[in-house]
Write a protein that holds these residues in place. Sequence first.
Motif, mmCIF file in Angstrom:
data_model
loop_
_atom_site.group_PDB
_atom_site.id
_atom_site.type_symbol
_atom_site.label_atom_id
_atom_site.label_comp_id
_atom_site.label_asym_id
_atom_site.label_seq_id
_atom_site.Cartn_x
_atom_site.Cartn_y
_atom_site.Cartn_z
ATOM 1 N N GLU A 119 26.276 45.597 4.560
ATOM 2 C CA GLU A 119 25.487 44.541 5.063
ATOM 3 C C GLU A 119 26.152 43.414 4.694
ATOM 4 N N THR A 120 26.388 42.524 5.337
ATOM 5 C CA THR A 120 26.998 40.929 4.935
ATOM 6 C C THR A 120 25.975 39.811 5.526
ATOM 7 N N THR A 121 26.094 39.012 4.327
ATOM 8 C CA THR A 121 24.942 37.943 4.363
ATOM 9 C C THR A 121 25.888 36.561 4.991
ATOM 10 N N TYR A 122 25.523 36.112 5.869
ATOM 11 C CA TYR A 122 26.117 34.621 6.162
ATOM 12 C C TYR A 122 24.927 33.614 5.973
ATOM 13 N N LYS A 123 25.285 32.271 5.229
ATOM 14 C CA LYS A 123 24.388 31.478 5.170
ATOM 15 C C LYS A 123 24.975 29.931 5.138
ATOM 16 N N VAL A 124 23.927 28.997 5.254
ATOM 17 C CA VAL A 124 24.524 27.553 5.408
ATOM 18 C C VAL A 124 24.191 26.962 3.919
ATOM 19 N N GLN A 125 24.715 26.176 3.399
ATOM 20 C CA GLN A 125 24.636 25.451 2.054
ATOM 21 C C GLN A 125 25.088 23.797 2.367
ATOM 22 N N PHE A 126 24.347 23.040 1.432
ATOM 23 C CA PHE A 126 24.379 21.531 1.824
ATOM 24 C C PHE A 126 24.601 20.948 0.628
ATOM 25 N N SER A 127 25.197 19.642 0.450
ATOM 26 C CA SER A 127 25.360 18.950 -0.495
ATOM 27 C C SER A 127 25.201 17.638 -0.540
ATOM 28 N N ALA A 128 24.813 16.881 -1.675
ATOM 29 C CA ALA A 128 24.834 15.454 -1.561
ATOM 30 C C ALA A 128 25.876 15.239 -2.664
ATOM 31 N N ASN A 129 26.171 13.702 -2.989
ATOM 32 C CA ASN A 129 27.219 13.400 -4.108
ATOM 33 C C ASN A 129 26.597 13.395 -5.538
ATOM 34 N N GLY A 130 25.462 13.799 -5.810
ATOM 35 C CA GLY A 130 24.813 13.759 -7.083
ATOM 36 C C GLY A 130 24.257 12.308 -7.297
ATOM 37 N N THR A 131 24.466 11.150 -6.554
ATOM 38 C CA THR A 131 23.953 10.043 -6.739
ATOM 39 C C THR A 131 22.638 9.567 -5.669
ATOM 40 N N TYR A 132 23.241 10.271 -4.345
ATOM 41 C CA TYR A 132 22.351 9.887 -3.445
ATOM 42 C C TYR A 132 21.600 11.225 -3.103
ATOM 43 N N THR A 133 21.011 11.204 -2.035
ATOM 44 C CA THR A 133 20.190 12.183 -1.495
ATOM 45 C C THR A 133 20.776 12.634 -0.153
ATOM 46 N N ALA A 134 20.690 13.949 0.089
ATOM 47 C CA ALA A 134 21.102 14.566 1.298
ATOM 48 C C ALA A 134 19.627 15.356 2.099
ATOM 49 N N TYR A 135 19.678 14.967 3.353
ATOM 50 C CA TYR A 135 18.479 15.350 4.060
ATOM 51 C C TYR A 135 18.681 16.477 5.135
ATOM 52 N N ILE A 136 17.662 17.355 5.298
ATOM 53 C CA ILE A 136 17.944 18.336 6.303
ATOM 54 C C ILE A 136 16.526 18.218 7.281
ATOM 55 N N ASN A 137 16.892 18.366 8.499
ATOM 56 C CA ASN A 137 15.880 18.172 9.863
ATOM 57 C C ASN A 137 15.216 17.343 9.544
ATOM 58 N N ARG A 138 15.632 16.155 9.120
ATOM 59 C CA ARG A 138 15.043 14.720 9.176
ATOM 60 C C ARG A 138 15.764 13.374 8.976
ATOM 61 N N SER A 139 15.404 12.251 9.326
ATOM 62 C CA SER A 139 16.178 11.251 9.053
ATOM 63 C C SER A 139 15.808 10.803 7.622
ATOM 64 N N ALA A 140 16.602 9.869 6.847
ATOM 65 C CA ALA A 140 16.528 9.627 5.609
ATOM 66 C C ALA A 140 14.981 8.701 5.541
ATOM 67 N N ALA A 141 14.768 7.833 6.683
ATOM 68 C CA ALA A 141 13.685 7.161 6.554
ATOM 69 C C ALA A 141 12.364 7.842 6.734
ATOM 70 N N ASP A 142 12.481 8.915 7.748
ATOM 71 C CA ASP A 142 11.384 9.713 8.047
ATOM 72 C C ASP A 142 9.931 9.217 8.247
ATOM 73 N N THR A 143 9.931 7.850 8.663
ATOM 74 C CA THR A 143 8.583 7.290 8.882
ATOM 75 C C THR A 143 7.643 7.921 9.916
ATOM 76 N N ASP A 144 6.404 8.274 9.315
ATOM 77 C CA ASP A 144 5.682 8.791 10.367
ATOM 78 C C ASP A 144 5.090 8.245 11.559
ATOM 79 N N ASN A 145 5.875 8.003 12.525
ATOM 80 C CA ASN A 145 5.664 7.379 13.616
ATOM 81 C C ASN A 145 6.217 7.777 14.747
ATOM 82 N N SER A 146 5.917 7.245 15.984
ATOM 83 C CA SER A 146 6.772 7.599 17.305
ATOM 84 C C SER A 146 8.023 7.411 17.502
ATOM 85 N N SER A 147 8.548 6.495 16.642
ATOM 86 C CA SER A 147 9.834 5.952 16.597
ATOM 87 C C SER A 147 10.867 7.026 15.974
#
Length: 162
Positions: A119-147
Amino acid sequence: GDNAWAAAGGGKVLQVLQATKTDTQTTTTAGWVDVTGLSIAITPAATSSKILVTSTVLCIGTVGAAGAWTNIVRDSTEIAIATSVSSRIAASAMGYAPDGGDTRHHSTVWLDSPSTTSETTYKVQFSANGTYTAYINRSAADTDNSSYARGVSTITVMEIGV
């Protein structure tokens, strides 16, 4: 005829598995962080089999300030990563957002040769640079409206018999 693929040196798809991520995730970690849900275990039928790994991840860093990176890992081994990077990040894919509503597809296709029937496991990892943020499946703003929108990320593995 039936042997056309074999004659052309092609293989047969023996199994196809997919993991999906429909929720969001963030990190400020400079090291690699597992993307929750984007991990999939496959047990190859033969040591000669190839594993075709296809990953599409919606990932972005802090707007106008930093990129974000993703990589593909087989068990604990990074695969599909850049070489000769010197002080740079060895990644599979990267993206940068100039606008708060942006995101980026990190798409990686990699033909792997795990040479095992364990059995072999494949996975995805992500990274930021330690000062800023990295986001998955959303924009940075992620404003809750239809835009603004949220999206989905996937990893698919196919065993190709050779």
